[in-house]
Design an enzyme around this catalytic site. Structure first.
Site, PDB file in Angstrom:
ATOM      1  N   GLU A   1       0.862  -1.190   0.000  1.00  0.00           N
ATOM      2  CA  GLU A   1       0.000   0.000   0.000  1.00  0.00           C
ATOM      3  C   GLU A   1       0.890   1.228   0.000  1.00  0.00           C
ATOM      4  OE1 GLU A   1      -2.286  -0.086   3.607  1.00  0.00           O
ATOM      5  OE2 GLU A   1      -2.684  -2.214   3.342  1.00  0.00           O
TER       6      GLU A   1
ATOM      7  N   LYS B   1       2.401   4.516   1.407  1.00  0.00           N
ATOM      8  CA  LYS B   1       2.544   5.069   2.756  1.00  0.00           C
ATOM      9  C   LYS B   1       2.199   6.564   2.708  1.00  0.00           C
ATOM     10  CE  LYS B   1       5.610   5.370   6.688  1.00  0.00           C
ATOM     11  NZ  LYS B   1       5.425   6.800   6.931  1.00  0.00           N
TER      12      LYS B   1
ATOM     13  N   ASP C   1       1.716  10.312   3.992  1.00  0.00           N
ATOM     14  CA  ASP C   1       2.380  11.190   4.957  1.00  0.00           C
ATOM     15  C   ASP C   1       1.336  12.108   5.582  1.00  0.00           C
ATOM     16  OD1 ASP C   1       4.370  12.271   6.420  1.00  0.00           O
ATOM     17  OD2 ASP C   1       5.141  13.552   4.833  1.00  0.00           O
TER      18      ASP C   1
ATOM     19  N   TYR D   1      -6.713   1.927   6.598  1.00  0.00           N
ATOM     20  CA  TYR D   1      -5.909   0.796   6.123  1.00  0.00           C
ATOM     21  C   TYR D   1      -5.816  -0.342   7.131  1.00  0.00           C
ATOM     22  CZ  TYR D   1      -2.589   3.927   8.505  1.00  0.00           C
ATOM     23  OH  TYR D   1      -1.978   4.767   9.399  1.00  0.00           O
TER      24      TYR D   1
ATOM     25  N   LYS E   1      10.878   3.081   2.352  1.00  0.00           N
ATOM     26  CA  LYS E   1      10.866   4.530   2.152  1.00  0.00           C
ATOM     27  C   LYS E   1      11.568   4.909   0.853  1.00  0.00           C
ATOM     28  CE  LYS E   1       9.971   7.437   5.104  1.00  0.00           C
ATOM     29  NZ  LYS E   1      10.227   7.640   6.521  1.00  0.00           N
TER      30      LYS E   1
ATOM     31  N   CYS F   1      22.284  47.156  -4.008  1.00  0.00           N
ATOM     32  CA  CYS F   1      20.986  46.487  -3.908  1.00  0.00           C
ATOM     33  C   CYS F   1      20.322  46.412  -5.283  1.00  0.00           C
ATOM     34  CB  CYS F   1      20.089  47.248  -2.936  1.00  0.00           C
ATOM     35  SG  CYS F   1      18.393  46.641  -2.942  1.00  0.00           S
TER      36      CYS F   1
ATOM     37  N   CYS G   1      17.172  48.875  -5.215  1.00  0.00           N
ATOM     38  CA  CYS G   1      17.230  50.334  -5.030  1.00  0.00           C
ATOM     39  C   CYS G   1      18.614  50.925  -5.231  1.00  0.00           C
ATOM     40  CB  CYS G   1      16.700  50.712  -3.650  1.00  0.00           C
ATOM     41  SG  CYS G   1      17.837  50.249  -2.338  1.00  0.00           S
TER      42      CYS G   1
ATOM     43  N   CYS H   1      20.733  45.368   2.533  1.00  0.00           N
ATOM     44  CA  CYS H   1      20.504  46.678   1.926  1.00  0.00           C
ATOM     45  C   CYS H   1      20.079  47.581   3.081  1.00  0.00           C
ATOM     46  CB  CYS H   1      19.392  46.588   0.888  1.00  0.00           C
ATOM     47  SG  CYS H   1      18.733  48.206   0.471  1.00  0.00           S
TER      48      CYS H   1
ATOM     49  N   CYS I   1      13.623  51.375   0.017  1.00  0.00           N
ATOM     50  CA  CYS I   1      13.913  50.305  -0.944  1.00  0.00           C
ATOM     51  C   CYS I   1      12.589  49.611  -1.298  1.00  0.00           C
ATOM     52  CB  CYS I   1      14.893  49.304  -0.336  1.00  0.00           C
ATOM     53  SG  CYS I   1      15.083  47.826  -1.334  1.00  0.00           S
TER      54      CYS I   1
HETATM   55  S1  IVH Z   1      -0.096   0.261   8.613  1.00  0.00           S
HETATM   56  C1  IVH Z   1       1.090  -1.320  13.026  1.00  0.00           C
HETATM   57  N1  IVH Z   1      -0.446   1.442   6.328  1.00  0.00           N
HETATM   58  O1  IVH Z   1       2.971   5.293   8.797  1.00  0.00           O
HETATM   59  C2  IVH Z   1       1.236  -0.164  12.130  1.00  0.00           C
HETATM   60  N2  IVH Z   1       0.533   2.690   8.085  1.00  0.00           N
HETATM   61  O2  IVH Z   1       5.668   5.365   9.900  1.00  0.00           O
HETATM   62  C3  IVH Z   1       0.191  -0.221  11.084  1.00  0.00           C
HETATM   63  N3  IVH Z   1       1.024   5.014   7.476  1.00  0.00           N
HETATM   64  O3  IVH Z   1       2.049   5.123  12.151  1.00  0.00           O
HETATM   65  C4  IVH Z   1       0.392   0.844  10.148  1.00  0.00           C
HETATM   66  N4  IVH Z   1       0.277   4.897   5.433  1.00  0.00           N
HETATM   67  O4  IVH Z   1       0.483   6.370  10.546  1.00  0.00           O
HETATM   68  C5  IVH Z   1       0.004   1.574   7.579  1.00  0.00           C
HETATM   69  N5  IVH Z   1      -0.857   2.354   4.254  1.00  0.00           N
HETATM   70  C6  IVH Z   1      -0.414   2.483   5.496  1.00  0.00           C
HETATM   71  C7  IVH Z   1       0.111   3.695   5.974  1.00  0.00           C
HETATM   72  C8  IVH Z   1       0.581   3.751   7.279  1.00  0.00           C
HETATM   73  C9  IVH Z   1       0.814   5.685   6.335  1.00  0.00           C
HETATM   74  C10 IVH Z   1       1.622   5.604   8.689  1.00  0.00           C
HETATM   75  C11 IVH Z   1       1.016   5.185   9.984  1.00  0.00           C
HETATM   76  C12 IVH Z   1       2.158   4.713  10.822  1.00  0.00           C
HETATM   77  C13 IVH Z   1       3.312   5.371  10.158  1.00  0.00           C
HETATM   78  C14 IVH Z   1       4.604   4.662  10.455  1.00  0.00           C
END
Ligand code: IVH
Length: 666
Positions: free
Chosen positions: A106, A108, A110, A219, A307, A401, A404, A419, A425
């Site tokens: 899946e 990840k 942010d 998720y 990552k 500058c 000016c 400046c 300015c």
């Molecule tokens: S599963 C037991 N799935 O990433 C942990 N986490 O760096 C289950 N996160 O704290 C997490 N996307 O907040 C999972 N598709 C995803 C995610 C995800 C983002 C976050 C989550 C976790 C953090 C860890």
């Protein structure tokens, strides 16, 4: 000002300050109990002295539940975090002990992890991850997020806990920041901060939360087996079937090889998702095996985050230009051959300062690597010196500058080049004007960066006070060039008028004196009581004030030694700005003997500020209408006082009539 009003003013600032630290910066300085005590004291004073209450009081926006801050909740199952891997080898290694075959990949996200609880299919509680064991109750806030369903399809009986990530899409993020910019508010650095800042607002700020338009993807189905679900892919389907938003970008992969393919495929494609992702979460699909595979104290062994490296791109520096900030500091900026980076086209990169450029030996014409970290503006990380052709130009800070033509100075104790032409300015003026109008300054809504640029470019503004001399036509013209265009010219004029009654501390902040922010401005106001005493203070006198150091003392002293700056203060004085902590009531003022009552909400200023304007002209403000009342100023949603005024035949003024009256009387 009596002691109650003074204490209330102090509490307004304290509560706002600490709420900001808690909600926006995640760094509280006092305990929850201490904060609650401040809010309670303020509420009590507001109840006892409504005449000193302010429309913008933090009690109107902060929570009112058991704790004024978000309540704490314990998670029934801890919310774990994830370990990271960065290479295919590390990935193989991570799963080697779990002896697993099938995986789910899946994206990840942010964002901000949350847990949602449904009872008999109805959303009853939402909490942030917090430290994993104890989070914060954000139920009310999540109820304002459209993407969080209030009820589940096929309402499952009993309790269901699901977990996922709250986020802000790029589209919403850009819109939110554009609006903040127009209001002179601090911008969010990235969508994650914006999402966290929004979700952890007090729920009393419900319009803010609803307007920001947060999103969510789920998720994780807690105790999935209770629902006959035995795989993670099955859990994702279950979540979707019950109406919970689930990412579409996921895949069941039989082996590590196909996991790597997924990671590769989404490396670039993720930028089309419209929200920030920083990796792939790889999970063992068979969730009946999760307990046996186990977890460390903070992260499971059945899932890992793969990552992506921070995004870098190679491109050429076509030019190095100089941007001039509010305080005259020159910042070099690299102009790039446009290149795609982290999903957007970039054509500029920050270069920090001259020393940094020299250290990295960055030259005009160089091929460089640029990187986007968490912030939005990319930076130059390295130079490809092999690729040099000999035509590159070594960078040198300009001697004059670019805006000016003043001679640039470098103070011995600073790394920065400046400046020195603070007064005229045009580049500094645009930045100063934006700052002047910002919330801690004169709080003039509608004057953001781009309008400030158009106004200074029009040549009609040479110093800050000139903004008050502009006409409706001047604003119409500048706004017609402004792409943001959030406020009409008419509104801006009303805002300017209202800003004249801000406190002296606001004015001192707004002047943008180096080293003098809101807190120092308040200290100075408190110490000197009026602008004249401050203007005439010696450097020594300034330096001994508690909280004001030598550097600040020198800066303040220099500012007021400058004749242009002193002349500008006189402009403000002539326009009726507050020059003292509280403007002295003049008994021979032109509103002497007149009694005003305010009712309903005013648009352009608080009732408190409006009252101060009246008092400054010798008038009197009362909280109840009688035959002796001369004017009732009726704002929005005016109620019984307006009716009473009508029945007693008291003169009723609309808000704009009131301002017009102040104008003619002043
Ligand atoms: S599963 C037991 N799935 O990433 C942990 N986490 O760096 C289950 N996160 O704290 C997490 N996307 O907040 C999972 N598709 C995803 C995610 C995800 C983002 C976050 C989550 C976790 C953090 C860890």
């Amino acid at each position: 000002m009596d002691i109650f009003e003074a204490r209330m003013n102090e509490l307004y600032e304290l509560v706002k300050h600490h709420a900001g630290l808690y909600y926006d910066e995640d760094s509280p300085e006092i305990s929850d109990a201490e904060y609650d005590a401040l809010v309670r004291e303020l509420r009590q004073l507001e109840a006892d002295y409504p005449q000193y209450s302010r429309k913008d009081s933090p009690t109107q926006t902060v929570g009112g539940s058991a704790s004024e801050l978000l309540a704490k909740v314990e998670h029934s199952t801890p919310m774990l975090s994830l370990d990271n891997v960065f290479t295919p080898d590390e990935l193989v290694n991570f799963f080697s002990r779990s002896d697993s075959e099938g995986f789910v990949c899946e994206m990840k996200i942010d964002g901000l992890a949350v847990s949602l609880i449904y009872e008999d299919g109805i959303f009853v509680r939402g909490a942030t991850r917090g430290n994993g064991r104890v989070g914060e109750d954000v139920t009310e806030n999540l109820m304002l997020v459209d993407a969080v369903p209030e009820t589940l399809n096929d309402a499952p009986a009993g309790r269901v806990e699901v977990r996922g990530e709250v986020l802000m899409t790029w589209e919403r993020f850009n819109a939110v920041n554009a609006a903040r910019e127009a209001k002179g508010e601090k911008l969010f650095a990235n969508p994650r901060n914006a999402a966290a800042g929004t979700l952890r607002q007090s729920a009393k700020n419900n319009h803010v939360i609803a307007e920001r338009g947060l999103d969510i993807f789920l998720y994780y189905l807690v105790d999935a087996e209770k629902f006959g679900v035995t795989t993670q892919s099955g859990a994702l389907s279950w979540l979707a079937e019950h109406g919970l938003p689930v990412q579409t970008a996921y895949k069941v992969c039989d082996d590590i090889e196909s996991v790597n393919e997924f990671v590769e495929k989404w490396h670039e494609e993720r930028y089309n998702l419209g929200y920030v992702t920083d990796g792939v979460v790889v999970k063992v699909n068979d969730l009946t095996r999760w307990p046996e595979i186990g977890a460390t104290s903070h992260a499971p062994r059945w899932a890992v985050a793969y990552k992506y490296p921070p995004e870098e791109a190679r491109t050429r520096i076509t030019d190095i230009i100089i941007s001039v900030g509010r305080t005259g500091v020159l910042t070099p900026v690299a102009i790039l051959e446009p290149v795609r980076l982290a999903g957007t086209q970039v054509s500029r990169a920050g270069l920090h300062n001259a020393d940094d450029i020299a250290r990295k030996d960055i030259r005009k014409g160089d091929i460089v690597n640029v990187r986007k970290a968490a912030e939005i503006i990319p930076e130059v990380v390295s130079v490809d010196k092999e690729a040099r052709t000999g035509g590159e130009e070594v960078f040198a800070m300009p001697e004059r500058c670019p805006a000016c033509d003043s001679e640039i100075v470098r103070l011995p104790h600073e790394a920065a080049y400046r400046c020195p032409n603070r007064a005229s300015c045009p580049a500094q003026l645009a930045e100063s004007l934006k700052y002047f109008a910002s919330r801690d300054g004169m709080n003039i809504k509608g004057i953001g960066k781009s309008l400030a640029k158009h106004l200074t470019a029009s040549g009609k503004i040479h110093k800050l006070s000139d903004i008050y001399t502009l006409t409706l036509e001047d604003f119409v013209e500048a706004l017609s060039k402004d792409k943001v265009r959030t406020k009409s010219a008419q509104n801006i004029l009303a805002e300017l008028e209202a800003s004249k009654s801000r406190t002296l501390a606001n004015l001192i902040t707004a002047l943008g004196i180096t080293e003098v922010g809101k807190n120092t401005a308040e200290l100075l106001t408190e110490h000197f009581g009026n602008i004249d005493a401050l203007m005439n203070a010696s450097e020594e006198e300034l330096a001994v004030i508690e909280g004001v150091g030598e550097v600040t003392a020198r800066s303040v002293h220099e500012f007021f030694r400058n004749d242009d700056n002193r002349a500008m203060i006189e402009d403000f004085r002539a326009m009726g700005f507050r020059m003292g902590e509280i403007k002295a009531v003049s008994s021979d003022g032109r509103l002497a003997g007149k009694t005003f009552v305010f009712t309903g909400a005013l648009e352009a200023m608080t009732r408190d500020e409006a009252g101060d304007r009246v008092k400054a002209l010798g008038g009197h403000v009362s909280s109840s209408v009688s035959k002796k009342t001369d004017y009732v100023v009726a704002g929005d949603k005016a109620g019984s006082k307006l009716k009473k005024a009508e029945s007693l035949d008291v003169r009723i003024l609309t808000e704009s009539e009131f301002y017009a009256l102040l104008e003619t009387q002043e």
